[in-house]
Write a protein that holds these residues in place. Structure first.
Motif, PDB file in Angstrom:
ATOM      1  N   ALA A   1      54.492 -41.757  20.233  1.00 45.58           N
ATOM      2  CA  ALA A   1      55.539 -41.089  19.637  1.00 45.58           C
ATOM      3  C   ALA A   1      55.955 -39.880  20.481  1.00 45.58           C
ATOM      4  CB  ALA A   1      54.999 -40.787  18.053  1.00 45.58           C
ATOM      5  N   ILE A   2      54.853 -39.244  20.884  1.00 46.32           N
ATOM      6  CA  ILE A   2      55.355 -37.949  21.748  1.00 46.32           C
ATOM      7  C   ILE A   2      56.139 -38.368  22.931  1.00 46.32           C
ATOM      8  CG2 ILE A   2      54.313 -36.330  23.318  1.00 46.32           C
ATOM      9  CD1 ILE A   2      51.591 -36.220  21.592  1.00 46.32           C
ATOM     10  N   ARG A   3      55.730 -39.681  23.543  1.00 42.80           N
ATOM     11  CA  ARG A   3      56.567 -39.825  24.784  1.00 42.80           C
ATOM     12  C   ARG A   3      57.986 -40.194  24.102  1.00 42.80           C
ATOM     13  NH1 ARG A   3      51.595 -41.816  27.263  1.00 42.80           N
ATOM     14  NH2 ARG A   3      51.760 -43.545  25.586  1.00 42.80           N
ATOM     15  N   GLN A   4      58.099 -40.805  23.090  1.00 42.08           N
ATOM     16  CA  GLN A   4      59.290 -41.451  22.665  1.00 42.08           C
ATOM     17  C   GLN A   4      60.187 -40.253  22.432  1.00 42.08           C
ATOM     18  OE1 GLN A   4      60.673 -44.368  22.303  1.00 42.08           O
ATOM     19  NE2 GLN A   4      59.077 -45.460  23.209  1.00 42.08           N
ATOM     20  N   GLY A   5      59.549 -39.185  21.689  1.00 44.42           N
ATOM     21  CA  GLY A   5      60.247 -37.880  21.283  1.00 44.42           C
ATOM     22  C   GLY A   5      60.830 -36.940  22.258  1.00 44.42           C
ATOM     23  N   ALA A   6      60.034 -37.166  23.516  1.00 52.74           N
ATOM     24  CA  ALA A   6      60.355 -36.553  24.655  1.00 52.74           C
ATOM     25  C   ALA A   6      61.767 -36.667  25.235  1.00 52.74           C
ATOM     26  CB  ALA A   6      59.311 -36.232  25.655  1.00 52.74           C
ATOM     27  N   GLY A   7      62.945 -36.553  24.692  1.00 47.63           N
ATOM     28  CA  GLY A   7      64.215 -36.680  25.144  1.00 47.63           C
ATOM     29  C   GLY A   7      65.036 -35.832  24.710  1.00 47.63           C
TER      30      GLY A   7
ATOM     31  N   LEU B   1      57.755 -32.991  18.460  1.00 46.89           N
ATOM     32  CA  LEU B   1      56.832 -33.700  18.913  1.00 46.89           C
ATOM     33  C   LEU B   1      55.288 -33.683  17.950  1.00 46.89           C
ATOM     34  CD1 LEU B   1      57.167 -32.961  22.868  1.00 46.89           C
ATOM     35  CD2 LEU B   1      58.285 -34.753  21.502  1.00 46.89           C
ATOM     36  N   ALA B   2      55.222 -32.496  17.518  1.00 48.29           N
ATOM     37  CA  ALA B   2      54.246 -32.227  16.816  1.00 48.29           C
ATOM     38  C   ALA B   2      54.394 -33.319  15.478  1.00 48.29           C
ATOM     39  CB  ALA B   2      53.964 -30.852  16.453  1.00 48.29           C
ATOM     40  N   ILE B   3      55.357 -33.228  15.089  1.00 43.67           N
ATOM     41  CA  ILE B   3      55.761 -33.990  13.708  1.00 43.67           C
ATOM     42  C   ILE B   3      55.490 -35.425  13.986  1.00 43.67           C
ATOM     43  CG2 ILE B   3      57.616 -34.764  12.052  1.00 43.67           C
ATOM     44  CD1 ILE B   3      58.513 -31.665  12.394  1.00 43.67           C
TER      45      ILE B   3
ATOM     46  N   ALA C   1      53.883 -37.018  16.321  1.00 41.44           N
ATOM     47  CA  ALA C   1      52.497 -37.351  16.805  1.00 41.44           C
ATOM     48  C   ALA C   1      51.762 -37.353  15.314  1.00 41.44           C
ATOM     49  CB  ALA C   1      51.932 -36.278  17.655  1.00 41.44           C
ATOM     50  N   ALA C   2      51.907 -36.301  14.492  1.00 38.33           N
ATOM     51  CA  ALA C   2      51.061 -36.314  13.247  1.00 38.33           C
ATOM     52  C   ALA C   2      51.248 -37.595  12.425  1.00 38.33           C
ATOM     53  CB  ALA C   2      51.323 -34.996  12.522  1.00 38.33           C
ATOM     54  N   VAL C   3      52.565 -37.832  12.277  1.00 39.68           N
ATOM     55  CA  VAL C   3      53.188 -38.924  11.333  1.00 39.68           C
ATOM     56  C   VAL C   3      52.420 -40.290  11.993  1.00 39.68           C
ATOM     57  CG1 VAL C   3      54.913 -40.374  10.426  1.00 39.68           C
ATOM     58  CG2 VAL C   3      55.248 -37.840  10.478  1.00 39.68           C
ATOM     59  N   ALA C   4      52.645 -40.452  13.324  1.00 40.09           N
ATOM     60  CA  ALA C   4      52.216 -41.595  14.031  1.00 40.09           C
ATOM     61  C   ALA C   4      50.624 -41.611  13.705  1.00 40.09           C
ATOM     62  CB  ALA C   4      52.500 -41.830  15.437  1.00 40.09           C
ATOM     63  N   SER C   5      49.848 -40.739  13.869  1.00 38.26           N
ATOM     64  CA  SER C   5      48.618 -40.440  13.634  1.00 38.26           C
ATOM     65  C   SER C   5      47.881 -40.914  12.218  1.00 38.26           C
ATOM     66  CB  SER C   5      48.003 -38.970  13.823  1.00 38.26           C
ATOM     67  OG  SER C   5      46.623 -38.831  13.623  1.00 38.26           O
ATOM     68  N   MET C   6      48.728 -40.473  10.993  1.00 42.13           N
ATOM     69  CA  MET C   6      48.652 -40.819   9.955  1.00 42.13           C
ATOM     70  C   MET C   6      48.762 -42.315   9.793  1.00 42.13           C
ATOM     71  SD  MET C   6      47.713 -37.948   8.050  1.00 42.13           S
ATOM     72  CE  MET C   6      47.776 -38.695   6.436  1.00 42.13           C
ATOM     73  N   GLU C   7      49.640 -42.848  10.294  1.00 40.12           N
ATOM     74  CA  GLU C   7      49.887 -44.215  10.136  1.00 40.12           C
ATOM     75  C   GLU C   7      48.931 -45.442  10.835  1.00 40.12           C
ATOM     76  OE1 GLU C   7      54.804 -43.776   9.598  1.00 40.12           O
ATOM     77  OE2 GLU C   7      53.908 -44.551  11.430  1.00 40.12           O
ATOM     78  N   ASP C   8      48.312 -44.684  11.737  1.00 46.32           N
ATOM     79  CA  ASP C   8      47.276 -45.450  12.565  1.00 46.32           C
ATOM     80  C   ASP C   8      45.796 -45.498  11.853  1.00 46.32           C
ATOM     81  OD1 ASP C   8      45.959 -47.228  14.428  1.00 46.32           O
ATOM     82  OD2 ASP C   8      46.353 -45.849  16.187  1.00 46.32           O
ATOM     83  N   ARG C   9      45.483 -45.973  10.817  1.00 47.62           N
ATOM     84  CA  ARG C   9      44.531 -45.877   9.978  1.00 47.62           C
ATOM     85  C   ARG C   9      43.082 -46.394  10.403  1.00 47.62           C
ATOM     86  NH1 ARG C   9      45.126 -45.387   3.578  1.00 47.62           N
ATOM     87  NH2 ARG C   9      47.285 -44.380   3.679  1.00 47.62           N
TER      88      ARG C   9
END
Ligand SMILES: *Cc1c(COP(=O)(O)O)cnc(C)c1O
Length: 359
Positions: free
Chosen positions: A45-51, A251-253, A255-263
């Motif tokens: 998600a961070i890589r995707q957001g770095a644009g 990026l923080a948002i 990363a945090a959302v993706a982390s919550m989703e990866d239970r």
């Protein structure tokens, strides 16, 4: 002191974080970082957001993150306030909820030392409540108080002891003090304690603080949040939006959302840390350490025959950092972060050599 400073700056005692030195083969077991990396989905998600979208300001309400937290815990997004790490969330909580004239904030004598720092910053008197002899919090000490405090705060599991308080005890403290906020800092809750979020419906004065720095291995992203009633959260958001509208970057948002989703990843990694902790406790006890019962990703241990400060210095000379607090009651203890099983093995080998050498 500088004549340019505001007067109160000279009175501050800033928090001292655990050191982050650059030394080869250094084993960092001093700041309770996660030994494994964040969820691969968070990194993606961070890589995707770095644009190109980084031209734009982030969502000032961190809507996606508040929704993800709300879904996870079964609360409303309006009960969640995000912040740039939970330390910033705590700052807003102290500012918004604990400034009540001369009334003191109640906290354990041994707990996260940042609380006292914020009290000085916001000019809040403190009243320290001694932990019991076994370093546990005694709920009765927070009940039937002679005067109404400004509020109550403690970490659960407590830091740096690692000892957890049960939900029934937290409920007693909150129900016994219905007119003030009772703040439960759950930085380590995912390693084996129960979250007080489940008490919010019955105890609307509870405020729970969470961080992505420990169990979600995202200390470098700086993400934290509070969960409380809508009424309390509205006050917290007023303070947040009087200070910084954009505490979380894009990026923080993400990363945090993706982390919550990866239970699945989250569950697997916290299990690994919990298993490593139990193994570490056994090894330390074999070397002769007394270890407090930990529900966190660190242990708090002392050796009857060795000075805590000297052990910390000797470990440092061997490239292993642990945390030592030169404070009353706990200056013989080491706070040791749970690393990988290999990390813990290296620590224990070094400790047993040190213990043999100086015996
Ligand atoms: C680590 C820690 C925090 C701060 O976490 P950040 O989100 O990294 O600011 C807050 N409270 C306690 C008890 C902690 O151990």
């Amino acid at each position: 002191m500088s004549r340019y400073w505001s007067e109160h700056v000279a009175q501050l005692t800033p928090y001292t974080p655990g050191e982050q030195p650059r030394i080869d083969r250094l084993l960092k077991l001093n700041t309770n970082e996660h030994p494994y990396g964040p969820s691969p989905r968070a990194l993606e998600a961070i890589r995707q957001g770095a644009g190109d979208a980084l031209r734009l300001y982030p969502d000032n309400e961190s809507t996606a993150l508040r929704q993800a937290v709300a879904d996870h815990y079964g609360v409303a997004p309006g009960q969640v306030m995000p912040g740039n790490g939970s330390d910033e969330v705590l700052a807003h909580v102290f500012n918004a909820l604990f400034r009540h004239g001369g009334r003191p904030l109640l906290m354990p004598d041994i707990t996260y030392s940042f609380y006292k720092t914020y009290c000085r910053l916001f000019d809040i008197p403190t009243q320290l409540v001694p932990l019991a002899g076994d370093f546990s919090i005694r709920p009765d000490d927070y009940l039937n108080l002679p005067q109404r405090p400004a509020g109550i705060i403690f970490a659960n599991p407590n830091a740096p002891t690692g000892i957890a308080l049960g939900l029934d005890d937290i409920e007693r403290i909150a129900a016994g003090n219905p007119d003030v906020a009772v703040v439960v800092d759950e930085a380590y809750v995912d390693f084996g304690a129960d979250t007080a979020i489940s008490l919010l419906e019955r105890c609307p004065n509870i405020v729970v603080i969470h961080t992505f720095s420990k169990s979600r291995a995202l200390a470098g992203m700086r993400v934290g949040y509070s969960v409380a009633s809508i009424e309390i959260t509205e006050g917290l958001l007023r303070v947040k939006d009087s200070f910084n509208s954009y505490p979380l970057d894009r990026l923080a948002i993400a990363a945090a959302v993706a982390s919550m989703e990866d239970r699945e990843y989250f569950e697997a990694m916290r299990r690994k840390v919990i298993d490593a902790r139990e193994e570490l406790i056994q090894q330390l006890e074999t070397i002769g350490f007394e270890v407090l019962p930990s529900r966190a990703n660190f242990v708090f241990a002392r050796h009857p025959a060795h000075d805590g400060g000297e052990l910390a210095r000797a470990l440092r000379a061997q490239g292993i950092l642990v945390r030592h607090f030169a404070a009353p009651r706990i200056d013989q203890f080491l706070r040791i972060t749970v690393g990988t099983p290999e990390d813990c093995g290296r620590l224990c080998n070094t400790l047993s050599e040190l213990a043999l050498k100086t015996d």
